[in-house]
Design an enzyme around this catalytic site. Structure first.
Site, PDB file in Angstrom:
ATOM      1  CB  CYS A   8      -2.156  -2.900  -5.016  1.00 22.35           C
ATOM      2  SG  CYS A   8      -3.840  -3.525  -4.847  1.00 22.35           S
ATOM      3  CE1 TYR A  54      -2.104  -9.146  -0.755  1.00 17.58           C
ATOM      4  CE2 TYR A  54      -0.402 -10.294   0.483  1.00 17.58           C
ATOM      5  CZ  TYR A  54      -0.881  -9.145  -0.115  1.00 17.58           C
ATOM      6  OH  TYR A  54      -0.124  -8.003  -0.087  1.00 17.58           O
ATOM      7  CE  LYS A  93      12.378  -9.078 -12.353  1.00 13.78           C
ATOM      8  NZ  LYS A  93      13.097  -8.204 -11.385  1.00 13.78           N
ATOM      9  CE1 TYR A 231      17.629   0.879 -17.178  1.00 20.28           C
ATOM     10  CE2 TYR A 231      18.436   1.547 -19.342  1.00 20.28           C
ATOM     11  CZ  TYR A 231      17.596   0.773 -18.554  1.00 20.28           C
ATOM     12  OH  TYR A 231      16.733  -0.105 -19.149  1.00 20.28           O
TER      13      TYR A 231
END
Length: 324
Positions: A8, A54, A93, A231
């Site tokens: 989650c 899981y 990823k 950023y």
């Protein structure tokens, strides 16, 4: 296609589960967590059943695909388990932390006729296809150089991306974006010329880095990444006759109006496109790959993993001696 979610994580709850719910080709069957309360809360919100653990999710007999949003160090284990249980897999990823492990999983998926897809979403945004067409049409002449950067502000001290045991570090988390973009535009003939990884004060992982890559031709690529920075999310393509600039390149909101800057002959042009939801596009691409039996670009996934390892090795070799 009925999908089960292993974990989650924030990206699952904020982005992927809403996208799964909105996709007409996908039904969310179950959400698993080691915390029963969390599984129940998320499952209730998305109208599916909660699963405690899981491994238990992989015992469910009505699931055809699995999404793995766990910390990076756990991706390989649970992607392999899902593949061996006969499920298609969409994994966050990086798919693994080692290119040999990535190759093993891709071979496993291919041998079983299953789709294994790494969740690098920006490659599914239509702006980058528009950039490819401009380059192919000769809008900037012969491509000479590619520069890309993805940097984000500091994270909370307890964020898993600062934990080496969980696969943390700037290279795997944010460096993968400019690296994949370089592969996207320059092809898998890229090799690492040099790299530097920098560990922030008090951190156990690298928090920034840069790499120079080259091709057998005349083009070079420079990538910069970090997670204790102002950023930035951008790339530039420089050609013999002009250049292309793209800002907010890697994680644009669904309602963002994409702009491509085209600079040539002393003039600048802004090419504006319709907004595009890259999360929805990624989910649709995964569903289509499963439906048609057509795997995603496994060559790019593997070459990306190889280059990540090459960057680590190059940075280790080139690290300055500070003992004196």
């Amino acid at each position: 296609m009925r999908i089960g979610v292993i974990g989650c994580a924030g990206i699952a709850v904020r982005r992927m589960l809403p996208a799964f719910a909105a996709c007409p080709d996908i039904e969310i069957a179950a959400v698993a967590s080691r915390d029963p309360a969390k599984a129940g809360q998320v499952a209730e919100h998305f109208g599916c059943r909660p699963v405690h653990g899981y491994a238990e999710l992989l015992e469910q007999d009505d699931i055809q695909a699995v999404y793995v949003p766990l910390p990076a160090a756990l991706h390989a284990r649970w992607a392999e388990a899902a593949l061996r249980s006969g499920r298609h897999v969409l994994a966050e990823k990086p798919l693994t932390l080692d290119h040999r492990r990535t190759a093993e999983l891709l071979e496993l998926a291919g041998g079983r006729g299953l789709v294994l897809m790494e969740n690098v979403m920006f490659v599914h945004h239509h702006r980058h296809r528009a950039v490819e067409r401009l380059v192919a049409d000769g809008a900037i002449g012969e491509l000479r150089a590619f520069h890309a950067a993805f940097t984000i502000p500091p994270l909370p001290d307890d964020d898993i991306r600062y934990d080496p045991e969980l696969g943390g570090g700037a290279l795997a988390d944010v460096g993968i974006y400019p690296l994949r973009a370089a592969l996207h535009f320059l092809g898998d003939g890229l090799d690492v010329v040099g790299a530097r990884l920098v560990r922030g004060t008090g951190r156990r992982v690298e928090t920034s880095g840069a790499a120079l890559l080259g091709t057998a031709g005349t083009a070079t690529a420079q990538i910069t990444f970090g997670m204790e920075h102002a950023y930035r999310s951008s790339y530039e393509l420089w050609g013999s006759e002009g250049s292309i600039t793209v800002d907010r390149a890697f994680t644009p909101p669904a309602d963002h109006v994409p702009v491509i800057g085209l600079h040539r002959g002393g003039t600048a042009e802004e090419i504006r496109l319709e907004p595009h939801d890259q999360v929805a596009a990624t989910v649709a691409a995964f569903a289509a790959a499963v439906r048609t039996g057509t795997p995603p670009d496994t060559g790019a996934i593997l070459r990306q993993a190889e280059l990540l390892d090459e960057i680590r090795r190059s940075a280790s070799r080139d690290e300055p001696d500070r003992t004196g």
